[in-house]
Scaffold this active site. Structure first.
Site, mmCIF file in Angstrom:
data_model
loop_
_atom_site.group_PDB
_atom_site.id
_atom_site.type_symbol
_atom_site.label_atom_id
_atom_site.label_comp_id
_atom_site.label_asym_id
_atom_site.label_seq_id
_atom_site.Cartn_x
_atom_site.Cartn_y
_atom_site.Cartn_z
ATOM 1 N N GLU A 194 0.648 -1.265 -0.025
ATOM 2 C CA GLU A 194 -0.323 0.237 -0.292
ATOM 3 C C GLU A 194 0.420 1.764 0.033
ATOM 4 O O GLU A 194 0.667 2.440 0.219
ATOM 5 C CB GLU A 194 -0.906 0.085 1.157
ATOM 6 C CG GLU A 194 -1.980 -1.003 1.157
ATOM 7 C CD GLU A 194 -2.755 -1.420 2.133
ATOM 8 O OE1 GLU A 194 -4.060 -1.594 2.078
ATOM 9 O OE2 GLU A 194 -2.561 -1.291 3.614
ATOM 10 N N CYS A 218 -11.428 1.135 6.888
ATOM 11 C CA CYS A 218 -11.074 2.371 7.896
ATOM 12 C C CYS A 218 -11.480 3.642 7.067
ATOM 13 O O CYS A 218 -11.672 4.477 6.663
ATOM 14 C CB CYS A 218 -9.022 1.850 7.929
ATOM 15 S SG CYS A 218 -7.920 2.022 5.948
#
Length: 638
Positions: A309, A408
């Site tokens: 990521e 998230c």
């Protein structure tokens, strides 16, 4: 431009000093247009959707188990699932700051009560660590996310304290007890380390600003100074993954996990503002500029590596492998906003606008109940519709999904939209800046004591005209500044006397003792335009993208002419510019027909192409709203 001393607006970031101060929810109200629609969906659908999934997946009930002494049995979710509850609370707090809602207020208080009941006597609060049968406290700083979760709790408490000062729900007390413990444990004489996921730094500073407790700001400073000194264990992706490879002051560009990098930079900017640390601010300015120029997608998205990521190297921005996590873009906005307040440069607002329209707006569905976790710029095969009743792996959902194992992004989007009014305008001693354009009302008192009342009327970004009406006579001259985006060559400012002036990117200004009824107008050229990438971005060399105002457009397979198989066969005819036709952006595309071959590397192969035809594009933030499709932003030029 001199530094100003700020008051305490109802806003997510309130530095005590800076070039500009934010105008908060009590001073700015978005009243219509694109963003008001998004905020309405957020309030009426998204918040309830998040609450449902937090309950259903057990992430909120984890606090009930903790309060009842029943952990670890029955705990559900990842080690950081507590943080999603806190982000939800923050979103609700900002929404209640916009509109009174007794039912939502009751939900907020009930949720806070469940969280508070799980707090340990010494202030510790985390459902994944510290109890018999669980991993000990602070024993896995690389991956445990204890401080990260605490940070989101602090930000929820800050939002509540600013929107409802003196509220008796107890959230601020819960936060300060935990913050006091963290200062005891991680202070100068405590554990000399940091959290593997930065976030607590910016949260501690904001908590210090709200409470007036300098100890919290000092702890944030310690965390920033320790970062990059090798205090965390090395991992397969290297310490750069969590920015522990190079001290913050020495770094030249953001690197590693994109969310972590931007949250750390936000916290460092907050520390710099509170400690008057010019060298630290200069380092952050350098890192922001290099990251924007070399490691940011045309959408404003950041992060080109899926496995970690993370940011790639300079100009490593492949559209089909873009990770461009929604949360990374929200963190990028937070970093840019703090730099804007510190330095006053319109370039920060330009990136915020680009990121808002092309990542934050892209993630949630029109209904506000499904989301993209990652935001690709090129979809090669039609996605699979997500089951609305099933949790998806985080980045593997090929279309927007209702919830993720790592979820998230939904509450992060929710808290951003709920607080968006606070990103519209800023002020100085005798200046007011419009940073983002939307229909709005603005009522504030400038630093010199002048009361200003404005109404903003616009259909931006559908139309480039923004009219700002003054609703109150001024006692003395003051300056209205309107942001001119970097793409807006040929923008025209018209003052209240009707005199037009061509203005350059940056800020266009009018200074006078305004009278009620005066109107300042700026016309931004939002006609569709082709753009090309820096030639060092290998993946899109020879291709063009289309922008209209701040909005990036995409070619979606559902709009292809009959007989065309896929967006991969399209070539853009750059001899004729893109244009508006019947309310849509249209480009001329030719269909290419590559020859079939047993081996694709046999030298220069002739390629047939049909005559160009007009094909409509779709705003990137609306792609896949009409069902599964292939899509691309960058189109090879003919």
């Amino acid at each position: 431009m001199s530094l100003i001393k700020t008051t305490a607006p109802v806003a997510p970031a309130v530095p005590s000093t800076g070039r500009l101060r934010p105008l908060g929810l009590g001073e700015v109200r978005i009243t219509g247009g694109y963003w008001a629609g998004r905020q309405r969906v957020n309030a009426t659908a998204t918040l309830a959707h998040i609450a449902h999934w937090l309950e259903r997946e057990g992430w909120l009930p984890n606090f009930d188990l903790a309060a009842a002494g029943r952990l670890p049995d029955g705990r559900r979710g990842r080690e950081f699932s507590d943080s999603e509850v806190y982000k939800y609370l923050e979103a609700v707090a900002w929404q209640l700051g916009r509109d009174d809602d007794p039912a939502l207020e009751e939900t907020f208080r009930n949720t806070v009560a469940r969280v508070a009941a799980a707090q340990e006597p010494d202030g510790y609060l985390d459902t994944a660590f510290g109890r018999p049968g669980q991993t000990p406290r602070w024993s896995d700083l690389e991956w445990g996310h204890e401080l990260y979760c605490a940070g989101h709790l602090f930000q929820a408490a800050v939002a509540r304290a600013r929107t409802r000062p003196g509220a008796d729900d107890g959230l601020l007390a819960v936060a300060t007890r935990l913050a006091d413990l963290i200062c005891d444990v991680f202070g100068e004489d405590g554990i000399r380390s940091v959290c593997g996921h930065p976030e607590v730094e910016t949260a501690l500073v904001e908590l210090g600003r709200v409470t007036g407790e300098p100890r919290y700001i000092e702890q944030a400073r310690l965390f920033v100074e320790r970062r990059g000194t090798g205090v965390l264990r090395d991992i397969e992706w290297g310490r750069s993954y969590y920015q522990d490879d190079v001290p913050v002051r020495e770094a030249d560009v953001l690197r590693g996990h994109a969310v972590r990098a931007n949250y750390l930079s936000s916290g460092a900017a907050d520390v710099a503002a509170e400690t008057a640390d010019g060298p630290l601010l200069a380092a952050l300015s350098r890192q922001w500029a290099n990251t924007a120029a070399r490691r940011t997608y045309i959408t404003g998205g950041q992060g080109s590596h899926h496995q970690d990521e993370a940011f790639g190297d300079d100009f490593e921005l492949p559209p089909d492998r873009a990770y461009s996590e929604t949360c990374a873009s929200i963190a990028s906005i937070q970093f840019s906003w703090r730099m804007l307040l510190a330095e006053g440069d319109a370039a920060y607002s330009d990136l915020i606008e680009r990121t808002l329209y092309n990542v934050v707006a892209t993630s949630p569905s029109a209904e506000g109940t499904a989301f993209y976790y990652a935001n690709t710029l090129h979809r090669r095969t039609p996605g699979e519709p997500a089951d609305p009743d099933t949790v998806s792996p985080r980045a593997e959902a090929s279309l927007r999904a209702p919830w993720f194992e790592v979820s998230c992004c939904p509450p992060n989007v929710a808290r951003t939209l709920a607080s968006l009014d606070a990103y519209v305008a800023t002020a100085g001693e005798d200046t007011l800046q419009l940073q983002q354009y939307a229909p709005a009302t603005i009522v504030t008192v400038l630093g010199g004591g002048e009361r200003v009342e404005l109404t903003v009327e616009t259909e931006y970004p559908a139309d480039g005209r923004i009219a700002v009406r003054v609703d109150r006579d001024a006692d003395a001259p003051w300056t209205m500044q309107l942001r001119v985006p970097a793409w807006a060559d040929g923008a025209v400012l018209t003052d209240p006397d009707g005199a037009p002036t061509t203005v350059r990117p940056g800020y266009a200004a009018v200074t006078r003792a305004f009278r009620a009824g005066d109107v300042v107008t700026i016309d931004l050229p939002v006609a569709p335009r082709f753009v090309r990438a820096d030639p060092r971005i290998d993946a899109v060399r020879g291709s063009v993208a289309v922008e209209r105002g701040p909005v990036v457009y995409a070619l979606e397979s559902v709009d292809l002419p009959e007989g065309w198989d896929d967006v991969a066969t399209a070539l853009a005819d750059t001899g004729r510019p893109p244009r508006d036709e019947a309310g849509r952006v249209v480009v001329d595309l030719a269909r290419r027909t590559p020859p079939e071959a047993a081996w694709p590397y046999a030298g220069q192969q002739p390629e047939a192409a049909d005559a160009p035809v007009a094909v409509p594009l779709v705003p990137y933030h609306d792609w896949a709203e009409r069902g599964p499709s292939t899509m691309r932003i960058w189109i090879p030029a003919s």
